[in-house]
Write a protein that holds these residues in place. Sequence first.
Motif, PDB file in Angstrom:
ATOM      1  N   GLY A 104     -41.205  11.974 -47.883  1.00 18.17           N
ATOM      2  CA  GLY A 104     -39.964  11.181 -47.643  1.00 18.17           C
ATOM      3  C   GLY A 104     -38.806  12.209 -48.123  1.00 18.17           C
ATOM      4  O   GLY A 104     -37.749  12.495 -47.241  1.00 18.17           O
ATOM      5  N   ALA A 105     -39.192  13.062 -49.061  1.00 14.47           N
ATOM      6  CA  ALA A 105     -38.308  14.127 -49.354  1.00 14.47           C
ATOM      7  C   ALA A 105     -38.181  15.226 -48.199  1.00 14.47           C
ATOM      8  O   ALA A 105     -37.259  15.764 -48.135  1.00 14.47           O
ATOM      9  N   LEU A 106     -39.159  15.438 -47.544  1.00 16.08           N
ATOM     10  CA  LEU A 106     -39.334  16.470 -46.503  1.00 16.08           C
ATOM     11  C   LEU A 106     -38.598  16.034 -45.326  1.00 16.08           C
ATOM     12  O   LEU A 106     -37.901  16.793 -44.595  1.00 16.08           O
ATOM     13  N   LEU A 107     -38.699  14.694 -45.000  1.00 14.46           N
ATOM     14  CA  LEU A 107     -38.141  14.311 -43.975  1.00 14.46           C
ATOM     15  C   LEU A 107     -36.531  13.827 -44.130  1.00 14.46           C
ATOM     16  O   LEU A 107     -35.647  13.823 -43.377  1.00 14.46           O
ATOM     17  N   SER A 108     -36.219  13.808 -45.588  1.00 16.29           N
ATOM     18  CA  SER A 108     -34.683  13.701 -45.856  1.00 16.29           C
ATOM     19  C   SER A 108     -34.117  12.751 -45.044  1.00 16.29           C
ATOM     20  O   SER A 108     -34.607  11.580 -45.051  1.00 16.29           O
ATOM     21  N   HIS A 109     -33.082  12.668 -44.406  1.00 14.45           N
ATOM     22  CA  HIS A 109     -32.167  11.857 -43.683  1.00 14.45           C
ATOM     23  C   HIS A 109     -32.678  11.740 -42.214  1.00 14.45           C
ATOM     24  O   HIS A 109     -31.873  10.913 -41.438  1.00 14.45           O
ATOM     25  N   ARG A 110     -33.822  12.347 -41.989  1.00 11.53           N
ATOM     26  CA  ARG A 110     -34.161  12.278 -40.463  1.00 11.53           C
ATOM     27  C   ARG A 110     -34.907  10.959 -39.971  1.00 11.53           C
ATOM     28  O   ARG A 110     -34.971  10.669 -38.985  1.00 11.53           O
ATOM     29  N   LEU A 111     -35.069  10.034 -41.159  1.00 11.19           N
ATOM     30  CA  LEU A 111     -35.801   8.865 -40.897  1.00 11.19           C
ATOM     31  C   LEU A 111     -34.453   7.855 -40.256  1.00 11.19           C
ATOM     32  O   LEU A 111     -33.476   7.686 -40.982  1.00 11.19           O
ATOM     33  N   PRO A 112     -34.735   7.191 -39.150  1.00 14.70           N
ATOM     34  CA  PRO A 112     -33.689   6.551 -38.499  1.00 14.70           C
ATOM     35  C   PRO A 112     -33.594   5.228 -39.562  1.00 14.70           C
ATOM     36  O   PRO A 112     -34.304   4.621 -40.154  1.00 14.70           O
ATOM     37  N   GLU A 113     -31.928   4.957 -39.490  1.00 13.72           N
ATOM     38  CA  GLU A 113     -31.538   3.784 -40.364  1.00 13.72           C
ATOM     39  C   GLU A 113     -32.199   2.509 -40.053  1.00 13.72           C
ATOM     40  O   GLU A 113     -32.454   1.675 -40.917  1.00 13.72           O
ATOM     41  N   ARG A 114     -32.508   2.124 -38.857  1.00 14.28           N
ATOM     42  CA  ARG A 114     -33.158   0.908 -38.415  1.00 14.28           C
ATOM     43  C   ARG A 114     -34.552   0.792 -39.036  1.00 14.28           C
ATOM     44  O   ARG A 114     -34.936  -0.266 -39.200  1.00 14.28           O
ATOM     45  N   VAL A 115     -35.300   1.829 -39.162  1.00  9.12           N
ATOM     46  CA  VAL A 115     -36.694   1.902 -39.885  1.00  9.12           C
ATOM     47  C   VAL A 115     -36.495   1.504 -41.342  1.00  9.12           C
ATOM     48  O   VAL A 115     -37.259   0.710 -41.805  1.00  9.12           O
ATOM     49  N   ARG A 116     -35.393   2.170 -41.806  1.00  3.26           N
ATOM     50  CA  ARG A 116     -35.526   1.970 -43.332  1.00  3.26           C
ATOM     51  C   ARG A 116     -34.787   0.422 -43.843  1.00  3.26           C
ATOM     52  O   ARG A 116     -35.146   0.141 -44.791  1.00  3.26           O
ATOM     53  N   SER A 117     -34.116  -0.216 -42.720  1.00 10.12           N
ATOM     54  CA  SER A 117     -33.818  -1.457 -43.187  1.00 10.12           C
ATOM     55  C   SER A 117     -34.783  -2.645 -42.599  1.00 10.12           C
ATOM     56  O   SER A 117     -34.810  -3.807 -43.227  1.00 10.12           O
ATOM     57  N   SER A 118     -35.738  -2.266 -41.460  1.00 13.07           N
ATOM     58  CA  SER A 118     -36.603  -3.457 -41.260  1.00 13.07           C
ATOM     59  C   SER A 118     -37.923  -3.311 -42.085  1.00 13.07           C
ATOM     60  O   SER A 118     -38.644  -4.354 -42.198  1.00 13.07           O
ATOM     61  N   MET A 119     -38.287  -2.088 -42.510  1.00 14.37           N
ATOM     62  CA  MET A 119     -39.504  -2.076 -43.152  1.00 14.37           C
ATOM     63  C   MET A 119     -39.875  -2.785 -44.584  1.00 14.37           C
ATOM     64  O   MET A 119     -40.822  -3.551 -44.569  1.00 14.37           O
ATOM     65  N   PRO A 120     -38.917  -3.065 -45.441  1.00 18.40           N
ATOM     66  CA  PRO A 120     -39.020  -4.069 -46.313  1.00 18.40           C
ATOM     67  C   PRO A 120     -39.445  -5.264 -45.949  1.00 18.40           C
ATOM     68  O   PRO A 120     -40.210  -6.088 -46.709  1.00 18.40           O
ATOM     69  N   SER A 121     -38.974  -5.838 -45.033  1.00 11.05           N
ATOM     70  CA  SER A 121     -39.230  -7.190 -44.615  1.00 11.05           C
ATOM     71  C   SER A 121     -40.718  -7.132 -44.138  1.00 11.05           C
ATOM     72  O   SER A 121     -41.346  -7.984 -44.531  1.00 11.05           O
ATOM     73  N   ILE A 122     -41.246  -6.107 -43.468  1.00  8.61           N
ATOM     74  CA  ILE A 122     -42.614  -6.113 -43.177  1.00  8.61           C
ATOM     75  C   ILE A 122     -43.602  -5.852 -44.546  1.00  8.61           C
ATOM     76  O   ILE A 122     -44.833  -6.659 -44.703  1.00  8.61           O
ATOM     77  N   PHE A 123     -42.980  -5.200 -45.602  1.00  7.38           N
ATOM     78  CA  PHE A 123     -43.654  -5.331 -46.969  1.00  7.38           C
ATOM     79  C   PHE A 123     -43.799  -6.561 -47.339  1.00  7.38           C
ATOM     80  O   PHE A 123     -44.894  -6.933 -47.943  1.00  7.38           O
ATOM     81  N   GLY A 124     -42.713  -7.344 -47.357  1.00  7.18           N
ATOM     82  CA  GLY A 124     -42.822  -8.815 -47.811  1.00  7.18           C
ATOM     83  C   GLY A 124     -43.971  -9.613 -47.096  1.00  7.18           C
ATOM     84  O   GLY A 124     -44.510 -10.509 -47.525  1.00  7.18           O
ATOM     85  N   LEU A 125     -43.950  -9.309 -45.864  1.00  8.46           N
ATOM     86  CA  LEU A 125     -44.705 -10.236 -44.909  1.00  8.46           C
ATOM     87  C   LEU A 125     -46.346  -9.820 -45.233  1.00  8.46           C
ATOM     88  O   LEU A 125     -47.056 -10.622 -45.314  1.00  8.46           O
ATOM     89  N   ALA A 126     -46.432  -8.631 -45.508  1.00  5.34           N
ATOM     90  CA  ALA A 126     -47.950  -8.118 -45.851  1.00  5.34           C
ATOM     91  C   ALA A 126     -48.187  -8.645 -47.314  1.00  5.34           C
ATOM     92  O   ALA A 126     -49.358  -9.055 -47.463  1.00  5.34           O
ATOM     93  N   SER A 127     -47.347  -8.938 -48.104  1.00  4.43           N
ATOM     94  CA  SER A 127     -47.420  -9.574 -49.554  1.00  4.43           C
ATOM     95  C   SER A 127     -47.891 -10.804 -49.410  1.00  4.43           C
ATOM     96  O   SER A 127     -48.820 -11.468 -50.140  1.00  4.43           O
ATOM     97  N   LEU A 128     -47.166 -11.511 -48.309  1.00  4.30           N
ATOM     98  CA  LEU A 128     -47.439 -13.076 -48.231  1.00  4.30           C
ATOM     99  C   LEU A 128     -49.160 -13.110 -47.741  1.00  4.30           C
ATOM    100  O   LEU A 128     -49.328 -14.189 -48.067  1.00  4.30           O
ATOM    101  N   GLY A 129     -49.309 -12.278 -46.671  1.00  5.87           N
ATOM    102  CA  GLY A 129     -50.707 -12.332 -46.123  1.00  5.87           C
ATOM    103  C   GLY A 129     -51.699 -12.255 -47.159  1.00  5.87           C
ATOM    104  O   GLY A 129     -52.461 -12.781 -47.203  1.00  5.87           O
TER     105      GLY A 129
END
Length: 238
Positions: free
Chosen positions: A19-44
């Motif tokens: 993540g430090a190497l990628l810095s701000h190259r990661l799209p904002e839509r990925v940063r905002s959507s992934m936490p919901s996927i983390f939660g879904l995996a935890s539910l599973g």
Amino acid sequence: MVTGPFINAAAVLLGGTLGALLSHRLPERVRSSMPSIFGLASLGIGILLVIKCVNLPVMVLATLLGTLIGELCYVERGIGGGVNALRNLLTKRKAETVNSAHESFLQSMVAIIILFCASGTGIFGAMREGMTGDSSILIAKAFLDFFTATIFATTLGFAVATICVPMLIIQLTLAACATLILPLTTPAMMGDFTAVGGVLLLATGLRICGIKMFAVANMLPALLIAMPISALWSTFFA
């Protein structure tokens, strides 16, 4: 041989570095959507663990009493106080002199230290591996933590990767303590303990998804009383 804590720590180290190497190259839509996927995996994961319950009344009673104990002892408030104390220790300056960006960085760092080191998933996973040798919970957590660390490190830098050290120490300590309990356990006790851990993971997933903000830290005492209640239930009611 305990492996889960090392895999989990390595995931945070690699994710934080990437993540430090990628810095701000990661799209904002990925940063905002992934936490919901983390939660879904935890539910599973939570659902898979809850169905291993042996005595349903034990799971319910342990969750209720454990949460009541946590609420009465203000566990979550205590963690919050620890967060503030750590933040004040890190700043070592009066609040009015602290740069706002620096203050925001410190708050974010303390928050993810708690996320990685004091999460119900990590505590339950380390205890479960210590008692059963099953590292699947911590390995699943490692996948989640890898992407979480990557996302946080795009803004916080390599400091995120250093969190792997205290997390490894905490998980190894919990696993070592859990091995002392193993000779006293029965399959029924392990099943009920696993189910209670699953309930905590369900609460964690709902919180991550923003559906219901459960005070998961206040539910942690349920893990401590699940086995004693299971043993008593098997003795008097089974």
